[in-house]
Write a protein that holds these residues in place. Sequence first.
Motif, short mmCIF file in Angstrom:
data_model
loop_
_atom_site.label_atom_id
_atom_site.label_comp_id
_atom_site.label_asym_id
_atom_site.label_seq_id
_atom_site.Cartn_x
_atom_site.Cartn_y
_atom_site.Cartn_z
N LEU A 175 -7.43 -75.72 95.77
CA LEU A 175 -6.78 -75.58 94.68
C LEU A 175 -7.48 -74.94 93.51
CD1 LEU A 175 -4.54 -78.66 94.92
CD2 LEU A 175 -3.49 -76.32 95.31
N ILE A 176 -8.51 -75.56 93.04
CA ILE A 176 -9.34 -74.94 91.99
C ILE A 176 -9.78 -73.69 92.24
CG2 ILE A 176 -10.95 -75.82 90.45
CD1 ILE A 176 -8.35 -77.32 90.16
N THR A 177 -10.53 -73.53 93.39
CA THR A 177 -11.04 -72.38 93.73
C THR A 177 -10.28 -71.08 93.64
OG1 THR A 177 -12.78 -73.39 94.94
CG2 THR A 177 -12.69 -71.08 95.57
N THR A 178 -8.93 -71.44 94.18
CA THR A 178 -7.81 -70.46 94.19
C THR A 178 -7.37 -70.15 92.96
OG1 THR A 178 -7.33 -71.01 96.49
CG2 THR A 178 -5.74 -69.61 95.40
N TYR A 179 -7.23 -71.19 92.12
CA TYR A 179 -6.56 -70.99 90.93
C TYR A 179 -7.57 -70.35 90.16
CZ TYR A 179 -4.86 -72.00 86.09
OH TYR A 179 -4.24 -72.08 84.90
N ARG B 4 -26.99 -79.40 95.78
CA ARG B 4 -25.88 -78.98 95.19
C ARG B 4 -25.89 -79.15 93.60
NH1 ARG B 4 -20.55 -77.80 96.90
NH2 ARG B 4 -21.77 -77.35 99.12
N ALA B 5 -26.44 -80.18 93.35
CA ALA B 5 -26.69 -80.35 91.77
C ALA B 5 -27.26 -79.69 91.17
CB ALA B 5 -27.27 -82.11 91.47
N ARG B 6 -28.47 -79.24 91.65
CA ARG B 6 -29.52 -78.35 91.19
C ARG B 6 -28.87 -76.98 90.86
NH1 ARG B 6 -33.82 -80.81 93.94
NH2 ARG B 6 -33.47 -79.40 96.12
N TYR C 72 -16.90 -77.76 87.94
CA TYR C 72 -17.80 -76.60 87.44
C TYR C 72 -16.73 -75.49 87.08
CZ TYR C 72 -20.00 -72.11 86.84
OH TYR C 72 -20.44 -71.03 86.22
N LEU C 73 -15.87 -75.23 87.87
CA LEU C 73 -14.80 -74.16 87.73
C LEU C 73 -13.95 -74.55 86.48
CD1 LEU C 73 -14.11 -73.16 91.37
CD2 LEU C 73 -15.16 -71.56 89.54
N LEU C 74 -13.44 -75.96 86.77
CA LEU C 74 -12.54 -76.33 85.48
C LEU C 74 -13.14 -76.43 84.16
CD1 LEU C 74 -11.17 -79.35 87.73
CD2 LEU C 74 -9.81 -77.58 86.23
N GLY C 75 -14.58 -76.39 83.97
CA GLY C 75 -15.60 -76.61 83.14
C GLY C 75 -15.47 -75.12 82.37
N LEU C 76 -15.22 -74.05 82.92
CA LEU C 76 -15.18 -72.78 82.63
C LEU C 76 -14.15 -72.56 81.51
CD1 LEU C 76 -15.91 -70.84 85.67
CD2 LEU C 76 -17.42 -71.43 83.86
N GLU C 77 -12.90 -73.39 81.72
CA GLU C 77 -11.87 -73.41 80.77
C GLU C 77 -11.84 -74.55 79.82
OE1 GLU C 77 -6.74 -73.93 81.46
OE2 GLU C 77 -8.03 -73.31 83.23
N ASN D 155 -17.91 -78.68 92.55
CA ASN D 155 -17.48 -77.19 92.59
C ASN D 155 -16.32 -77.07 91.66
OD1 ASN D 155 -19.88 -76.39 94.11
ND2 ASN D 155 -18.41 -76.26 95.94
N SER D 156 -15.66 -77.94 91.91
CA SER D 156 -14.13 -78.03 91.08
C SER D 156 -14.47 -78.31 89.82
CB SER D 156 -13.04 -79.40 91.60
OG SER D 156 -12.76 -79.04 92.86
#
Length: 188
Positions: free
Chosen positions: A97-101, A177-179, A146-151, A143-144
Amino acid sequence: MKKDELYEELNYVNHSREKRLFYANLIIDNPELVVPLLEILFEVDNKISCRAAWVFEFMCSEKLEAIIPHLDIFTLNISRVHQDSAVRPVAKICEYLITTYYSKTDNNIKKYLTENHKEKIVEACFDWMINDEKIAPKAYSMNSLYLLGLEYDWIHPELAIILERDFQMQSSGFKARARHILRKIKPK
């Protein structure tokens, strides 16, 4: 097919891609089965709920827009899921959902995923990050978030704290993944 019939069918679902895809396509072809599938998925103490989660994840991977009429039910209940084999697919659906959003392509998820839905996903993802979950839900959550944090500017600092705090105690998969996420959050 009624809910009790679907429940019985879920007994035949296993980890094989073939079975999960077969039942995902059954749901896609019969959208009236999404509600009973979600009802079974959110019977969180029932072992069969995991199988419902596997099917729902595959349905979303094949046709994500099929979740749109059910976003309220899904996001309202995701934090209740606690069995490991159900948490992973639910976290993966959140990542879809978040990647697509946040993708550059125009899509209906951008129209229908509301602030409230995103808040519920943020809450669930942070819970999966701080709780004793396996690596997969944590990776999808990273991942989710990180993307949400852009907003939402408060997310990246919180996520960085969790990643740095847990880094030494986690698996090599988590560390990799954390790195990657930390490099994106805190460029040199």
